[in-house]
Design an enzyme around this catalytic site. Sequence first.
Site, PDB file in Angstrom:
ATOM      1  N   LYS A 189       0.921  -1.415   0.174  1.00 38.66           N
ATOM      2  CA  LYS A 189       0.161   0.120   0.066  1.00 38.66           C
ATOM      3  C   LYS A 189       0.776   1.116   0.064  1.00 38.66           C
ATOM      4  CE  LYS A 189      -1.716   2.790   2.785  1.00 38.66           C
ATOM      5  NZ  LYS A 189      -1.554   3.987   2.057  1.00 38.66           N
ATOM      6  N   GLU A 267       9.412   1.533  10.839  1.00 38.24           N
ATOM      7  CA  GLU A 267      10.252   2.486  10.402  1.00 38.24           C
ATOM      8  C   GLU A 267       9.687   3.763  10.516  1.00 38.24           C
ATOM      9  OE1 GLU A 267      13.409   2.029   9.774  1.00 38.24           O
ATOM     10  OE2 GLU A 267      13.503   0.061   9.185  1.00 38.24           O
ATOM     11  N   CYS A 301      13.305  11.178   6.514  1.00 38.26           N
ATOM     12  CA  CYS A 301      13.570  10.443   8.017  1.00 38.26           C
ATOM     13  C   CYS A 301      14.512  10.872   8.600  1.00 38.26           C
ATOM     14  CB  CYS A 301      12.934   9.107   8.070  1.00 38.26           C
ATOM     15  SG  CYS A 301      14.136   8.197   7.042  1.00 38.26           S
ATOM     16  N   THR A 302      15.574  10.627   7.900  1.00 39.89           N
ATOM     17  CA  THR A 302      17.102  11.160   8.185  1.00 39.89           C
ATOM     18  C   THR A 302      17.601  12.568   8.331  1.00 39.89           C
ATOM     19  OG1 THR A 302      18.125  10.463   6.159  1.00 39.89           O
ATOM     20  CG2 THR A 302      17.909   8.695   8.053  1.00 39.89           C
TER      21      THR A 302
HETATM   22  P1  NAD Z   1       2.107   8.881   7.265  1.00 41.70           P
HETATM   23  O1  NAD Z   1       2.319   8.463   8.573  1.00 41.70           O
HETATM   24  O2  NAD Z   1       1.314  10.034   7.111  1.00 41.70           O
HETATM   25  O3  NAD Z   1       1.864   7.887   6.208  1.00 41.70           O
HETATM   26  C1  NAD Z   1       2.623   6.791   5.731  1.00 41.70           C
HETATM   27  C2  NAD Z   1       1.709   5.639   5.444  1.00 41.70           C
HETATM   28  O4  NAD Z   1       0.999   5.034   6.251  1.00 41.70           O
HETATM   29  C3  NAD Z   1       0.783   6.005   4.200  1.00 41.70           C
HETATM   30  O5  NAD Z   1       0.816   5.101   3.302  1.00 41.70           O
HETATM   31  C4  NAD Z   1      -0.613   6.108   5.079  1.00 41.70           C
HETATM   32  O6  NAD Z   1      -1.600   5.946   4.317  1.00 41.70           O
HETATM   33  C5  NAD Z   1      -0.493   4.880   6.193  1.00 41.70           C
HETATM   34  N1  NAD Z   1      -1.178   5.098   7.173  1.00 41.70           N
HETATM   35  C6  NAD Z   1      -1.394   6.172   8.076  1.00 41.70           C
HETATM   36  N2  NAD Z   1      -2.121   6.092   9.198  1.00 41.70           N
HETATM   37  C7  NAD Z   1      -2.257   4.473   8.947  1.00 41.70           C
HETATM   38  C8  NAD Z   1      -3.154   3.754   9.950  1.00 41.70           C
HETATM   39  N3  NAD Z   1      -3.694   3.904  11.220  1.00 41.70           N
HETATM   40  N4  NAD Z   1      -2.952   2.292   9.634  1.00 41.70           N
HETATM   41  C9  NAD Z   1      -2.317   1.829   8.197  1.00 41.70           C
HETATM   42  N5  NAD Z   1      -1.807   2.848   7.583  1.00 41.70           N
HETATM   43  C10 NAD Z   1      -1.813   4.222   7.963  1.00 41.70           C
HETATM   44  O7  NAD Z   1       3.556   9.641   7.018  1.00 41.70           O
HETATM   45  P2  NAD Z   1       4.221  10.423   5.561  1.00 41.70           P
HETATM   46  O8  NAD Z   1       3.734  11.817   5.823  1.00 41.70           O
HETATM   47  O9  NAD Z   1       3.868   9.610   4.374  1.00 41.70           O
HETATM   48  O10 NAD Z   1       5.819  10.184   5.667  1.00 41.70           O
HETATM   49  C11 NAD Z   1       6.612  11.046   6.583  1.00 41.70           C
HETATM   50  C12 NAD Z   1       6.857  10.352   7.880  1.00 41.70           C
HETATM   51  O11 NAD Z   1       7.584   9.158   7.416  1.00 41.70           O
HETATM   52  C13 NAD Z   1       8.081  11.094   8.489  1.00 41.70           C
HETATM   53  O12 NAD Z   1       7.591  10.913   9.993  1.00 41.70           O
HETATM   54  C14 NAD Z   1       9.127  10.208   8.281  1.00 41.70           C
HETATM   55  O13 NAD Z   1      10.266  10.353   9.335  1.00 41.70           O
HETATM   56  C15 NAD Z   1       8.915   8.937   8.321  1.00 41.70           C
HETATM   57  N6  NAD Z   1       9.907   7.970   7.341  1.00 41.70           N
HETATM   58  C16 NAD Z   1      10.171   7.165   8.097  1.00 41.70           C
HETATM   59  C17 NAD Z   1      11.429   6.354   7.497  1.00 41.70           C
HETATM   60  C18 NAD Z   1      12.297   5.472   8.310  1.00 41.70           C
HETATM   61  O14 NAD Z   1      12.840   4.381   7.922  1.00 41.70           O
HETATM   62  N7  NAD Z   1      12.257   5.446   9.561  1.00 41.70           N
HETATM   63  C19 NAD Z   1      11.432   6.275   6.287  1.00 41.70           C
HETATM   64  C20 NAD Z   1      10.740   7.274   5.490  1.00 41.70           C
HETATM   65  C21 NAD Z   1       9.763   8.176   6.152  1.00 41.70           C
END
Ligand code: NAD
Length: 514
Positions: A189, A267, A301-302
């Site tokens: 997804k 992550e 994220c980094t």
């Molecule tokens: P987000 O949390 O808004 O969404 C991420 C994904 O999760 C989307 O596909 C969304 O539809 C899904 N989602 C949201 N709520 C959900 C739920 N309750 N159940 C199932 N799926 C759900 O994040 P974003 O704005 O797309 O990305 C930015 C964030 O991602 C930042 O916090 C960044 O640090 C983090 N990130 C972390 C890493 C890592 O490896 N640690 C890598 C990339 C991004």
Amino acid sequence: MSNNFGIQEALKQLGIKEINSGTSTGSKWLSNDGEVISSYSPVDGQLIGKIHATTASQYEQIVQSSADAFKTWRLMPAPKRGEIVRQIGEELRKYKESLGKLVSYEMGKSYQEGLGEVQEMIDICDFAVGLSRQLHGLTMHSERPNHRMYEQYHPLGIVGIISAFNFPVAVWSWNAMLAWVCGDVCIWKASEKTPLCSIACQNIINNVFSKNNVPEGVSCIVNGDYKIGELMTSDKRVPLVSATGSIRMGKKVGAAVGARLGRALLELGGNNAIIISENADLNVAITGALFGAVGTCGQRCTSTRRLIIHESKYEEVKNKLASAYKQLRIGNPLDENNHVGPLIDKDAVAMYLNAIEEIGKQGGKVLVEGGVLTGEEYESGCYVKPVIAEASNDLQIVQEETFAPILYIMKYKELDEAVAIQNGVVQGLSSAIMTTNMREAENFLSHAGSDCGIANVNIGTSGAEIGGAFGGEKETGGGRESGSDAWKVYMRRQTNTINYGKDLPLAQGIKFDL
Ligand code: NAD
């Protein structure tokens, strides 16, 4: 604007239409009856394409198809699955430019970073190919005579992959390539903010899958918002959910998967800092801090969010950074002369503006002013100026991850204090120290040093290689993906003991004679 950079040609090559099904079992795209999601580019505000989100009944079809595919896919020898992944790597090489362009146009990162993201996919394919001839367990000595004991790894089943917008293709490949060589099948997804990237990836791998008669269901795509993600997190038929995104999302996913005692690989967000010591090489330090803070418009994220600077170097670093910020060119990320592209959308711009307001309210001081850029080149409304602010680590706004180019700077006197500041946040993803002093570097890396999943010396916080395990501690979620032995999470471990003797001695010397 889009035509100037060959976007339309790239979309054509990648099989992206005006309206696309967002649901696929492999070569089959399910009929278009779901809600429509429009993907607008943050680069120029133009509509790139639309997709139909997955419906609940289509989700059922997808799970059924993956469950069926798993029964045959798991029986194929792992090196044969590796050969298919090798061909995917070759196919990605052919589509590197077009996919890199789409990543840049749909997400807003620079074209160079878009290409880098596809290169990461190619690298993980290469890594997974080698791994497909390993996936090894250990052999142990049994305490019982004429017994052999060892452990082996078996495929888990369906791996659900939920990805974030900022790495719209690489994160899927980190998971999928390893999962596939491990014998699992995947349902991806993608982020609702970058759905077209998922369609493009599926089209690319389909060329390989059909050549190799890979069954429908090994690579499935679903699209939609969190509700589709929730179907997966609460579904017992999905033993592993690998979720990348915000901490807020991770807490919900972790709870839902935990409630059914499934496995979650999380992550999540970071709040990454670089310590610049009195012994730092400032050329290295400034370059590392600059790329870390403004690269991908602060949406990694980094990304570097905090600089903890020795008091003796504070003024010099502050002035050098401020003058470097003045030279940054902000604009269309497909134009390689620009350093900083847009934020993903207007909600992200609102969060950036809110954070700037909070800095002042909470007692911080903005040194390099922000603001939203206007004018023809910035018509999407998503281009913002990177900000530097002086702020103490305990401010609420500093403690949070604002996904935008806002860098907080602060002073320290002793290294212990700097490490305490660095660790003094709930997140634990990436960290770095800039120093030429060996004692400082080793202390930073010691048990009493950085508490993050990634700790670098004389390198910024962003830009990891795929060979190492990637992930973070504390509220970053504890998951590890990509290199090293991260593959183990995609498999179930089994300990086997074989008795080749003529009697049945019990472990621990227990007697049970009749
Ligand atoms: P987000 O949390 O808004 O969404 C991420 C994904 O999760 C989307 O596909 C969304 O539809 C899904 N989602 C949201 N709520 C959900 C739920 N309750 N159940 C199932 N799926 C759900 O994040 P974003 O704005 O797309 O990305 C930015 C964030 O991602 C930042 O916090 C960044 O640090 C983090 N990130 C972390 C890493 C890592 O490896 N640690 C890598 C990339 C991004």
